[in-house]
Design a protein around this motif. Structure first.
Motif, PDB file in Angstrom:
ATOM      1  N   LEU A 174       0.826  -1.205   0.000  1.00 32.64           N
ATOM      2  CA  LEU A 174       0.000   0.000   0.000  1.00 32.64           C
ATOM      3  C   LEU A 174       0.859   1.254   0.000  1.00 32.64           C
ATOM      4  CD1 LEU A 174      -2.864   1.227   0.152  1.00 32.64           C
ATOM      5  CD2 LEU A 174      -2.658   1.148   2.644  1.00 32.64           C
ATOM      6  N   VAL A 175       2.026   1.209   0.635  1.00 28.01           N
ATOM      7  CA  VAL A 175       2.912   2.371   0.687  1.00 28.01           C
ATOM      8  C   VAL A 175       4.257   2.014   0.054  1.00 28.01           C
ATOM      9  CG1 VAL A 175       1.761   3.206   2.764  1.00 28.01           C
ATOM     10  CG2 VAL A 175       3.874   1.893   2.989  1.00 28.01           C
ATOM     11  N   ASN A 176       4.940   3.057  -0.436  1.00 22.93           N
ATOM     12  CA  ASN A 176       6.224   2.851  -1.109  1.00 22.93           C
ATOM     13  C   ASN A 176       7.403   2.847  -0.151  1.00 22.93           C
ATOM     14  OD1 ASN A 176       4.333   4.358  -3.131  1.00 22.93           O
ATOM     15  ND2 ASN A 176       5.823   3.292  -4.391  1.00 22.93           N
ATOM     16  N   GLU A 177       7.308   3.652   0.913  1.00 20.93           N
ATOM     17  CA  GLU A 177       8.436   3.769   1.837  1.00 20.93           C
ATOM     18  C   GLU A 177       7.916   4.187   3.207  1.00 20.93           C
ATOM     19  OE1 GLU A 177      12.917   5.804   2.083  1.00 20.93           O
ATOM     20  OE2 GLU A 177      11.550   6.318   0.439  1.00 20.93           O
ATOM     21  N   VAL A 178       8.516   3.619   4.245  1.00 21.19           N
ATOM     22  CA  VAL A 178       8.195   3.975   5.627  1.00 21.19           C
ATOM     23  C   VAL A 178       9.437   4.586   6.267  1.00 21.19           C
ATOM     24  CG1 VAL A 178       7.438   3.142   7.881  1.00 21.19           C
ATOM     25  CG2 VAL A 178       6.501   2.111   5.803  1.00 21.19           C
ATOM     26  N   VAL A 179       9.259   5.757   6.869  1.00 17.50           N
ATOM     27  CA  VAL A 179      10.377   6.480   7.478  1.00 17.50           C
ATOM     28  C   VAL A 179       9.937   7.033   8.829  1.00 17.50           C
ATOM     29  CG1 VAL A 179      11.370   7.112   5.241  1.00 17.50           C
ATOM     30  CG2 VAL A 179       9.736   8.657   6.352  1.00 17.50           C
ATOM     31  N   PRO A 180      10.888   7.410   9.690  1.00 11.91           N
ATOM     32  CA  PRO A 180      10.500   8.099  10.918  1.00 11.91           C
ATOM     33  C   PRO A 180       9.750   9.385  10.596  1.00 11.91           C
ATOM     34  CG  PRO A 180      12.789   7.384  11.030  1.00 11.91           C
ATOM     35  CD  PRO A 180      12.347   7.162   9.619  1.00 11.91           C
ATOM     36  N   TYR A 181       8.838   9.777  11.481  1.00 16.07           N
ATOM     37  CA  TYR A 181       8.026  10.961  11.228  1.00 16.07           C
ATOM     38  C   TYR A 181       8.890  12.178  10.925  1.00 16.07           C
ATOM     39  CZ  TYR A 181       4.964  14.928  12.143  1.00 16.07           C
ATOM     40  OH  TYR A 181       4.281  16.110  12.039  1.00 16.07           O
ATOM     41  N   GLN A 182      10.016  12.312  11.608  1.00 18.92           N
ATOM     42  CA  GLN A 182      10.880  13.479  11.419  1.00 18.92           C
ATOM     43  C   GLN A 182      11.478  13.529  10.016  1.00 18.92           C
ATOM     44  OE1 GLN A 182      10.985  11.342  13.944  1.00 18.92           O
ATOM     45  NE2 GLN A 182      10.354  12.588  15.706  1.00 18.92           N
ATOM     46  N   ALA A 183      11.532  12.402   9.335  1.00 14.36           N
ATOM     47  CA  ALA A 183      12.109  12.347   7.989  1.00 14.36           C
ATOM     48  C   ALA A 183      11.061  12.373   6.892  1.00 14.36           C
ATOM     49  CB  ALA A 183      12.964  11.077   7.845  1.00 14.36           C
ATOM     50  N   LEU A 184       9.791  12.482   7.262  1.00 12.03           N
ATOM     51  CA  LEU A 184       8.712  12.356   6.281  1.00 12.03           C
ATOM     52  C   LEU A 184       8.781  13.430   5.201  1.00 12.03           C
ATOM     53  CD1 LEU A 184       6.101  10.887   5.410  1.00 12.03           C
ATOM     54  CD2 LEU A 184       4.845  12.409   6.952  1.00 12.03           C
ATOM     55  N   ALA A 185       8.925  14.677   5.595  1.00 12.96           N
ATOM     56  CA  ALA A 185       8.916  15.775   4.617  1.00 12.96           C
ATOM     57  C   ALA A 185      10.098  15.673   3.661  1.00 12.96           C
ATOM     58  CB  ALA A 185       8.931  17.118   5.340  1.00 12.96           C
ATOM     59  N   ASP A 186      11.296  15.429   4.194  1.00 14.58           N
ATOM     60  CA  ASP A 186      12.484  15.347   3.336  1.00 14.58           C
ATOM     61  C   ASP A 186      12.407  14.159   2.392  1.00 14.58           C
ATOM     62  OD1 ASP A 186      13.562  17.606   4.471  1.00 14.58           O
ATOM     63  OD2 ASP A 186      14.903  16.522   5.834  1.00 14.58           O
ATOM     64  N   THR A 187      11.930  13.029   2.877  1.00 15.77           N
ATOM     65  CA  THR A 187      11.821  11.839   2.031  1.00 15.77           C
ATOM     66  C   THR A 187      10.813  12.060   0.912  1.00 15.77           C
ATOM     67  OG1 THR A 187      12.360  10.442   3.938  1.00 15.77           O
ATOM     68  CG2 THR A 187      11.385   9.360   2.019  1.00 15.77           C
ATOM     69  N   THR A 188       9.713  12.712   1.236  1.00 17.16           N
ATOM     70  CA  THR A 188       8.710  13.006   0.215  1.00 17.16           C
ATOM     71  C   THR A 188       9.283  13.912  -0.864  1.00 17.16           C
ATOM     72  OG1 THR A 188       6.973  12.804   1.890  1.00 17.16           O
ATOM     73  CG2 THR A 188       6.382  13.911  -0.162  1.00 17.16           C
ATOM     74  N   MET A 189      10.070  14.913  -0.471  1.00 18.47           N
ATOM     75  CA  MET A 189      10.686  15.799  -1.457  1.00 18.47           C
ATOM     76  C   MET A 189      11.689  15.056  -2.322  1.00 18.47           C
ATOM     77  SD  MET A 189       9.461  18.772  -1.764  1.00 18.47           S
ATOM     78  CE  MET A 189      10.800  19.538  -2.685  1.00 18.47           C
ATOM     79  N   LYS A 190      12.361  14.063  -1.763  1.00 18.45           N
ATOM     80  CA  LYS A 190      13.283  13.264  -2.569  1.00 18.45           C
ATOM     81  C   LYS A 190      12.519  12.512  -3.659  1.00 18.45           C
ATOM     82  CE  LYS A 190      16.860  12.622   0.978  1.00 18.45           C
ATOM     83  NZ  LYS A 190      17.513  11.653   1.891  1.00 18.45           N
ATOM     84  N   TRP A 191      11.360  11.980  -3.311  1.00 20.86           N
ATOM     85  CA  TRP A 191      10.536  11.308  -4.319  1.00 20.86           C
ATOM     86  C   TRP A 191      10.080  12.299  -5.387  1.00 20.86           C
ATOM     87  CZ3 TRP A 191       9.538   6.371  -5.473  1.00 20.86           C
ATOM     88  CH2 TRP A 191       9.855   5.386  -4.523  1.00 20.86           C
ATOM     89  N   ALA A 192       9.688  13.499  -4.955  1.00 19.83           N
ATOM     90  CA  ALA A 192       9.270  14.517  -5.924  1.00 19.83           C
ATOM     91  C   ALA A 192      10.429  14.886  -6.841  1.00 19.83           C
ATOM     92  CB  ALA A 192       8.753  15.750  -5.198  1.00 19.83           C
ATOM     93  N   GLY A 193      11.635  14.947  -6.285  1.00 20.53           N
ATOM     94  CA  GLY A 193      12.814  15.241  -7.097  1.00 20.53           C
ATOM     95  C   GLY A 193      13.063  14.172  -8.147  1.00 20.53           C
ATOM     96  N   LYS A 194      12.839  12.906  -7.786  1.00 20.98           N
ATOM     97  CA  LYS A 194      12.995  11.825  -8.766  1.00 20.98           C
ATOM     98  C   LYS A 194      11.996  11.983  -9.906  1.00 20.98           C
ATOM     99  CE  LYS A 194      14.468   8.357  -5.332  1.00 20.98           C
ATOM    100  NZ  LYS A 194      14.093   7.079  -4.682  1.00 20.98           N
ATOM    101  N   ILE A 195      10.773  12.366  -9.576  1.00 19.47           N
ATOM    102  CA  ILE A 195       9.736  12.518 -10.594  1.00 19.47           C
ATOM    103  C   ILE A 195      10.045  13.681 -11.522  1.00 19.47           C
ATOM    104  CG2 ILE A 195       7.314  13.190 -10.932  1.00 19.47           C
ATOM    105  CD1 ILE A 195       6.658  11.463  -8.469  1.00 19.47           C
ATOM    106  N   THR A 196      10.464  14.807 -10.958  1.00 23.67           N
ATOM    107  CA  THR A 196      10.680  16.005 -11.777  1.00 23.67           C
ATOM    108  C   THR A 196      11.973  15.936 -12.590  1.00 23.67           C
ATOM    109  OG1 THR A 196      11.618  17.148  -9.837  1.00 23.67           O
ATOM    110  CG2 THR A 196       9.294  17.527 -10.331  1.00 23.67           C
ATOM    111  N   LYS A 197      12.779  14.911 -12.399  1.00 21.74           N
ATOM    112  CA  LYS A 197      13.919  14.685 -13.291  1.00 21.74           C
ATOM    113  C   LYS A 197      13.466  14.096 -14.634  1.00 21.74           C
ATOM    114  CE  LYS A 197      17.649  14.013  -9.909  1.00 21.74           C
ATOM    115  NZ  LYS A 197      18.614  13.028  -9.342  1.00 21.74           N
ATOM    116  N   CYS A 198      12.270  13.545 -14.630  1.00 20.80           N
ATOM    117  CA  CYS A 198      11.740  12.907 -15.845  1.00 20.80           C
ATOM    118  C   CYS A 198      11.033  13.937 -16.712  1.00 20.80           C
ATOM    119  CB  CYS A 198      10.762  11.800 -15.458  1.00 20.80           C
ATOM    120  SG  CYS A 198      11.497  10.500 -14.438  1.00 20.80           S
ATOM    121  N   ALA A 199      10.853  13.599 -17.977  1.00 14.27           N
ATOM    122  CA  ALA A 199      10.100  14.471 -18.871  1.00 14.27           C
ATOM    123  C   ALA A 199       8.663  14.542 -18.369  1.00 14.27           C
ATOM    124  CB  ALA A 199      10.143  13.934 -20.294  1.00 14.27           C
ATOM    125  N   PRO A 200       8.189  15.729 -17.995  1.00 19.94           N
ATOM    126  CA  PRO A 200       6.875  15.812 -17.351  1.00 19.94           C
ATOM    127  C   PRO A 200       5.729  15.311 -18.201  1.00 19.94           C
ATOM    128  CG  PRO A 200       7.761  18.004 -17.832  1.00 19.94           C
ATOM    129  CD  PRO A 200       8.867  17.032 -18.033  1.00 19.94           C
TER     130      PRO A 200
END
Length: 256
Positions: A174-200
Motif C-alpha cells: 500500500l505504501v512505497n516507503e516507511v520512514v521516521p516521522y521526522q524524515a517524512l517531509a524530506d523523504t517526500t521531497m526526494k521522491w518529488a525530485g525523482k519525478i521532476t527529473k523525468c520528462a513531465p
C-alpha cells in the motif's frame, strides 16, 4: 491561515491540510479548496508533480468532518476521485505523492490511495472504520481498497474496521516507503525530485495509459491508443530529448 494551503516550490505543488485540531477532517470549505487546488495543478503547465500532506503528528486525515451534520457540503474532491457524496469526479493528470502520518482513515485513506506514491511515517495507521460506526454509502474508499490491497486484507479492513500499521501497509504494497516521522517531509521531497527529473509530459502520458486501461484485459490495453501519448510525440520535450541525445548532454525539460 487557510485549512488547506496551496503553495509552489519550483515545479512541485504542495497541497497541505492544516486543521490539526480537527485531525484534518475535511469540511465543506476545505473540500472546495481541494477542488480548486487539483484543478489548478491540472491546468498549470509549470506544475509537474504534486504533494499532498497534512499538519500535525496525530493524523493525516480522518475523512469528512461529520460534525457539520448530514447537510454538510462535502464532495470529497480527493485528487483521483470521490467518496460518492456527490460532485464531479476529479482525475489528477499530474503525478501525486501523499505524505502520511498518524491516523489515515476513511476518506483520508481514500485521499492517500488517490496518490501515485505514498510515503508513510512509521506512526501511520490505515483503516476503514465506516461499518464499525454504522456508516456506509457509495464509498469510493472500499473500491480503492479492494483494488490496491490483497483481497482478504481489504475485506478484513472493510468488515471489521480494524486498522493496519505502516509496516503492515508496506508489506502489502500500500505504501512505497516507511520512514521516521521526522524524515517524512524530506523523504517526500526526494521522491518529488525523482519525478521532476523525468520528462513531465511523458509522465502524464504514462500515467494516463497505465490507469486508463487498468480495469481492462491486457490484450485491450495493448491495442489501445492514447491521446496523451500522441500529444507528447509532438511536444517540445520530444524535440529537446532528440537534441540532447544528438549533442551528448542532459535534456532540459519544459513540460511543453
Amino acid at each position: 491561515m487557510a485549512d488547506v494551503e496551496f503553495t509552489r516550490d519550483g515545479n512541485i505543488a504542495r497541497v497541505h491540510l492544516n486543521r490539526p485540531q480537527g485531525l484534518n477532517a475535511i469540511t465543506g470549505e476545505m473540500d472546495d479548496l481541494l477542488f480548486k487546488a487539483w484543478t489548478e495543478i491540472n491546468n498549470d503547465p509549470e506544475i509537474w508533480c504534486a504533494i499532498v500532506s497534512a499538519e500535525g503528528e496525530k493524523a493525516f486525515c480522518i475523512g469528512a468532518d461529520v460534525s457539520e451534520g448530514p447537510e454538510r457540503k462535502v464532495r470529497m474532491a480527493l485528487a483521483g476521485g470521490l467518496t460518492g457524496i456527490g460532485g464531479p469526479l476529479v482525475a489528477l493528470r499530474k503525478p501525486l505523492i501523499a505524505a502520511v502520518q498518524g491516523f489515515c482513515v476513511g476518506g483520508g485513506l481514500e485521499l492517500a490511495m488517490c496518490a501515485d506514491i505514498i510515503v508513510s511515517a512509521d506512526t501511520a495507521q490505515f483503516g476503514l472504520p465506516e461499518t464499525r460506526h454504522g456508516i456506509i454509502g457509495e464509498c469510493g474508499v472500499v473500491h480503492r481498497a479492494i483494488r490496491q490491497l490483497p483481497h482478504h486484507i481489504a475485506m478484513a479492513m472493510i468488515l471489521t474496521g480494524e486498522r493496519i500499521d505502516a509496516a503492515t501497509a508496506a508489506q502489502y504494497g500500500l505504501v512505497n516507503e516507511v520512514v521516521p516521522y521526522q524524515a517524512l517531509a524530506d523523504t517526500t521531497m526526494k521522491w518529488a525530485g525523482k519525478i521532476t527529473k523525468c520528462a513531465p509530459r511523458a509522465n502524464y502520458a504514462a500515467k494516463a495509459a497505465a490507469l486508463g486501461r487498468l480495469g481492462y484485459p491486457l490484450e485491450v490495453a495493448l491495442m489501445s491508443r492514447f491521446e496523451e501519448i500522441e500529444q507528447y510525440a509532438e511536444s517540445d520535450d520530444v524535440r529537446e530529448r532528440n537534441a540532447a541525445s544528438a549533442e551528448g548532454r542532459k535534456p532540459v525539460w519544459t513540460g511543453r
